[in-house]
Scaffold this active site. Structure first.
Site, PDB file in Angstrom:
ATOM      1  N   ASP A  72      86.084  37.866  23.916  1.00 27.55           N
ATOM      2  CA  ASP A  72      85.540  39.214  24.059  1.00 27.55           C
ATOM      3  C   ASP A  72      86.411  40.221  23.308  1.00 27.55           C
ATOM      4  O   ASP A  72      87.569  39.952  22.968  1.00 27.55           O
ATOM      5  CB  ASP A  72      85.433  39.613  25.526  1.00 27.55           C
ATOM      6  CG  ASP A  72      86.783  39.657  26.237  1.00 27.55           C
ATOM      7  OD1 ASP A  72      87.603  38.742  26.016  1.00 27.55           O
ATOM      8  OD2 ASP A  72      87.024  40.597  27.009  1.00 27.55           O
ATOM      9  N   GLU A 126      88.435  39.089  29.049  1.00 32.32           N
ATOM     10  CA  GLU A 126      89.874  39.320  29.165  1.00 32.32           C
ATOM     11  C   GLU A 126      90.207  40.797  29.074  1.00 32.32           C
ATOM     12  O   GLU A 126      91.226  41.243  29.617  1.00 32.32           O
ATOM     13  CB  GLU A 126      90.605  38.548  28.050  1.00 32.32           C
ATOM     14  CG  GLU A 126      92.118  38.527  28.190  1.00 32.32           C
ATOM     15  CD  GLU A 126      92.824  39.696  27.492  1.00 32.32           C
ATOM     16  OE1 GLU A 126      94.047  39.847  27.686  1.00 32.32           O
ATOM     17  OE2 GLU A 126      92.164  40.449  26.748  1.00 32.32           O
TER      18      GLU A 126
END
Length: 352
Positions: A72, A126
């Site tokens: 991400d 994350e």
């Protein structure tokens, strides 16, 4: 999009960047990685967990090394698709951390006979709240997939080993007063002014520098947010200051909280968030072996990374990946492609 995992990792990085994957929206990239691994890495056992993709060898080697990278990114800032400029590859996630992901994915497809068993973890979320982090879900639902003798996180380190990480603690400090019309301020008690003494303490605070295994960690205690007041003509009766303590990994969370409360003695402080740091773990045999392969002196990791999750599981872990961490989350985010090549070569040398 179809990904070619056997291509030059620089080209693979550009391809990964061109698939948007803001936190919570990683599905398209996870699908592309899963398809590519199934088609191009038949030697790997695969597992899909939400927007995370995991793969591993089962060769019966004496040791297992885990390579992990989050897929991400922070929100795009007019910096997708990727673009090249000499040795620089620009785009959202080039540094944090699709260049590291590209290295891991390339090695996953091209290392069919590594000397250590390998586990590859491409995980989600994350960059947002810790309770959404894909590694936490994997730990709860597929704990055995995280077992390893060494975990290498491809976080940006400019191709230098960054060992361990700082812990973090946030507290909210509240001062209270009495409201009054600002034209008759002597009838009130200003809560913002009452916070001044605490802010003075923070301004005078001298943080520690701590050497652990040859890595110097620098602590920091900072006011990061202040709120107070309800109108432009009212003496405020409440002020809240958010304070963030970044602490060396020789302290646990309890010791960090105790220290902050000592510094802020006399003020009302409530802990709102905390995460432990991670010791360097450089004494573990697999870590020593990796240090020898990578060369150079390791340095401390400033900031918190998921090495702390592995340390909590008793797994030695270090950060090692291409990209300047100071460029992470910026509009100008880019990676020096020579670092992608260097990190790929170092990991291949270590793993073969």
């Amino acid at each position: 999009m179809d990904l070619d995992l056997t291509a030059d990792p620089i080209d693979l990085c550009a391809a990964l960047v061109d698939v948007p994957s803001v936190s919570g929206e990683e599905g398209a990239l996870a699908d592309a990685l899963e398809r590519a691994l199934r088609a191009q890495a038949p030697h790997l056992e695969l597992l899909r967990s939400g927007h995370a993709v995991l793969a591993r060898t089962n060769l019966g080697r004496a040791q297992r090394v885990l390579l992990a990278g989050h897929i991400d990114t922070v929100p795009i800032a007019d910096n997708v698709p990727s673009r090249r400029e000499g040795h620089l590859l620009h785009g959202c996630g080039t540094t944090d951390m699709k260049s590291g992901d590209a290295v891991i994915a390339h090695l996953a497809a091209t290392l069919t006979e590594p000397r250590h068993d390998l586990t590859l973890v491409f995980y989600d979320c994350e960059e947002v709240e810790a309770d959404r982090n894909g590694l936490g879900r994997i730990e709860r639902e597929h704990r055995d997939w995280l077992d390893a003798d060494l975990a290498l996180l491809g976080e940006p380190t400019a191709a230098t080993i960054e060992a361990g990480c700082q812990g973090t603690l946030r507290v909210e400090v509240t001062t209270r007063g009495r409201r009054a019309h600002s034209a008759r301020s002597w009838l009130g008690d200003n809560a913002v002014h009452a916070a001044g003494g605490m802010l003075d303490r923070l301004a005078r605070y001298r943080p520690r520098r701590v050497d652990i295994d040859g890595c110097e960690y620098r602590e920091g205690l900072q006011a990061v947010r202040i709120t107070g007041g309800v109108a432009g003509n009212v003496v405020p009766d409440e002020c809240v200051v958010t304070v963030n303590f970044r602490f060396a990994p020789d302290r646990d969370v309890a010791a960090a909280e105790k220290h902050v409360r000592e510094v802020l003695d006399g003020f009302d402080a409530v802990v709102t968030d905390s995460a432990p740091g991670a010791l360097p773990g450089l004494g573990a045999p697999a870590a020593r072996e990796f240090l020898a392969a990578a060369g150079g002196a390791p340095r401390a990791k400033f900031g918190w990374t998921d090495v702390a999750r592995f340390a909590a599981l008793g797994i030695p872990a270090v950060n090692y990946g291409p990209g300047d961490p100071n460029l992470a989350h910026t509009r100008e985010e880019h990676v020096d492609t020579r670092e992608i090549t260097e990190v790929t070569a170092t990991l291949r040398r270590f793993l073969t």
